[in-house]
Design a protein around this motif. Structure first.
Motif, short mmCIF file in Angstrom:
data_model
loop_
_atom_site.label_atom_id
_atom_site.label_comp_id
_atom_site.label_asym_id
_atom_site.label_seq_id
_atom_site.Cartn_x
_atom_site.Cartn_y
_atom_site.Cartn_z
N GLU A 44 0.83 -1.21 0.00
CA GLU A 44 0.00 0.00 0.00
C GLU A 44 0.86 1.26 0.00
O GLU A 44 0.61 2.20 -0.76
N LEU A 45 1.90 1.27 0.83
CA LEU A 45 2.76 2.45 0.92
C LEU A 45 3.62 2.61 -0.34
O LEU A 45 3.93 3.74 -0.74
N ALA A 46 4.00 1.51 -0.95
CA ALA A 46 4.76 1.58 -2.19
C ALA A 46 3.95 2.29 -3.27
O ALA A 46 4.47 3.13 -4.02
N LYS A 47 2.68 1.97 -3.35
CA LYS A 47 1.80 2.63 -4.32
C LYS A 47 1.63 4.10 -3.97
O LYS A 47 1.65 4.97 -4.85
N LYS A 48 1.47 4.39 -2.71
CA LYS A 48 1.26 5.77 -2.27
C LYS A 48 2.45 6.67 -2.61
O LYS A 48 2.27 7.80 -3.08
N TYR A 49 3.66 6.17 -2.38
CA TYR A 49 4.87 6.98 -2.57
C TYR A 49 5.49 6.80 -3.96
O TYR A 49 6.47 7.47 -4.28
N LYS A 81 7.08 4.14 -5.02
CA LYS A 81 8.37 3.48 -4.79
C LYS A 81 8.18 1.97 -4.81
O LYS A 81 7.06 1.46 -4.79
N THR A 82 9.29 1.24 -4.83
CA THR A 82 9.20 -0.21 -4.75
C THR A 82 8.99 -0.62 -3.29
O THR A 82 9.35 0.14 -2.36
N PRO A 83 8.44 -1.80 -3.05
CA PRO A 83 8.34 -2.28 -1.67
C PRO A 83 9.69 -2.31 -0.96
O PRO A 83 9.78 -1.98 0.23
N ALA A 84 10.75 -2.69 -1.68
CA ALA A 84 12.08 -2.71 -1.07
C ALA A 84 12.50 -1.31 -0.62
O ALA A 84 13.08 -1.13 0.46
N GLN A 85 12.22 -0.30 -1.44
CA GLN A 85 12.57 1.07 -1.07
C GLN A 85 11.82 1.53 0.18
O GLN A 85 12.37 2.24 1.02
N ILE A 86 10.58 1.13 0.30
CA ILE A 86 9.80 1.47 1.49
C ILE A 86 10.42 0.84 2.73
O ILE A 86 10.60 1.50 3.77
N LEU A 87 10.79 -0.43 2.64
CA LEU A 87 11.36 -1.14 3.78
C LEU A 87 12.72 -0.56 4.18
O LEU A 87 13.03 -0.43 5.37
N ILE A 88 13.54 -0.22 3.19
CA ILE A 88 14.85 0.35 3.49
C ILE A 88 14.71 1.73 4.12
O ILE A 88 15.37 2.07 5.11
N ARG A 89 13.83 2.54 3.53
CA ARG A 89 13.62 3.89 4.07
C ARG A 89 13.09 3.84 5.51
O ARG A 89 13.50 4.63 6.37
N ASP A 136 15.17 10.56 -1.71
CA ASP A 136 14.36 11.63 -2.29
C ASP A 136 12.92 11.62 -1.75
O ASP A 136 12.05 12.27 -2.30
N PHE A 137 12.70 10.86 -0.68
CA PHE A 137 11.38 10.88 -0.06
C PHE A 137 11.52 10.52 1.42
O PHE A 137 12.56 10.02 1.87
N GLU A 138 10.49 10.78 2.17
CA GLU A 138 10.47 10.47 3.59
C GLU A 138 9.09 9.96 3.96
O GLU A 138 8.07 10.51 3.53
N LEU A 139 9.06 8.90 4.73
CA LEU A 139 7.79 8.36 5.20
C LEU A 139 7.22 9.28 6.28
O LEU A 139 7.94 9.74 7.16
N SER A 140 5.94 9.55 6.19
CA SER A 140 5.30 10.38 7.22
C SER A 140 5.31 9.65 8.55
O SER A 140 5.50 8.42 8.62
#
Length: 319
Positions: A228-233, A235-243, A270-274
């Motif tokens: 869900e967050l990968a679609k929102k941002y 990004k790839t799922p891996a990028q979400i997990l690493i970030r 180049d992005f930040e999780l809320s």
């Protein structure tokens, strides 16, 4: 490997395990980058580990010496470093490594291959502080710039910390949303130790590495919250997990042999999780340790109380 190194040069930071010298092209590529001025020694962060079969103090010293001089056998196997001394050894002087940036005790369990040649290991009764004294010696000489441990539990870390003259500076451990290691992370912060997460995206390659093994089931990249967050941002799922882990203050070492994925894994600045989205990942309820080290079962220093030791495995962890 050239593509991966090209991208790493652009980021001005490369993290390399000395075990990568098993690939015959790696020394030549590294020398090529040094000669061309694409890299300087200070641009390259080299981490290596002391194998669990070389934890006797004299063997630990021999292993460190050989890794510092970057010696390799023509029949080199990354899992049996010390056995390479029995073969014809040549020095890879082209690597120009007169120091290692970080050196870790790979595993708290000291073991040897069975003397009778059968499968499995014989356990050794070696205290961590005795091995640690050797690392301290080479830290003091400047040949190891930082020293630490991997796969230790909290009690083992605290005990070593209390006895050590040179305190451990880093813990490398399995860490991802399904195994977040909150308590261990807090201990390391208290002791002024950094934490590095291996398998930060769930080590999907482990199934290919040993497809017939009884691996615990868990795929953080396929978790509904991550998708869900990968679609929102975008990004790839891996990028979400690493970030996510970076925002927890944890360094990450995702593994990939795919140059495009290597690029993606670095492109997370180049992005930040809320705050809310970060909390969603912290609240994921699934808990599963993917690397159980069951091949160490029976060792007095086996670190993981949560692992069911009634199950057996011949796996040899690559972490």
């Amino acid at each position: 490997m050239h593509l991966a190194m090209d991208f790493a040069c652009n980021s001005r930071h490369v993290r390399i395990s000395v075990r990568l010298i098993v690939f015959s092209t790696f020394p030549q590529i590294l020398e090529e980058y040094f000669t061309a001025g694409k890299l300087k020694r200070e641009d390259v962060f080299v981490t290596s580990k002391l194998p669990f079969f070389a934890m006797q103090p004299d063997e630990a010293e021999e292993s460190i010496k050989k890794q510092l001089s970057v010696l390799i056998s023509d029949e080199f196997h990354p899992f049996y470093v010390l056995q390479s001394v029995q073969h014809s050894i040549k020095q890879l002087a082209a690597l120009r490594l007169d120091y290692l940036d970080l050196y870790l005790i790979h595993c708290p369990c000291a073991m040897k291959n069975k003397a009778d040649g059968t499968a499995g290991f014989d356990h050794q009764n070696i205290e961590h502080i005795d091995t640690w004294r050797v690392l301290e010696k080479y830290y003091k000489s400047g040949q190891l710039k930082a020293i630490g441990v991997s796969n230790f539990n909290g009690n083992q870390i605290q005990a070593l910390y209390d006895q050590a003259e040179i305190k451990p500076s880093n813990l490398q451990v399995e860490l991802h949303i399904y195994w977040p290691q909150h308590e261990l992370h807090e201990l390391c912060k208290k002791l002024n130790m950094t934490v590095t997460a291996y398998a930060p995206i769930g080590s999907p390659g482990r199934l290919t590495f040993k497809p017939n093994d009884d691996w615990p089931i868990g795929s953080p990249m396929e978790d509904a919250v991550v998708v869900e967050l990968a679609k929102k941002y975008g990004k790839t799922p891996a990028q979400i997990l690493i970030r996510h882990l970076l925002q927890r203050g944890i360094s990450v070492i995702p593994k990939s042999t795919n140059p495009e994925r290597v690029k993606q894994n670095i492109n997370i600045f180049d992005f930040e999780l809320s705050k809310d989205d970060q909390q969603k990942l912290l609240d994921v309820p699934t808990r599963v340790r993917l690397f159980e080290f069951r091949f160490c079962a029976g060792n007095k220093h086996f670190p993981f109380e949560d692992v069911d030791l009634t199950k057996k495995s011949d796996e040899k962890e690559d972490m």
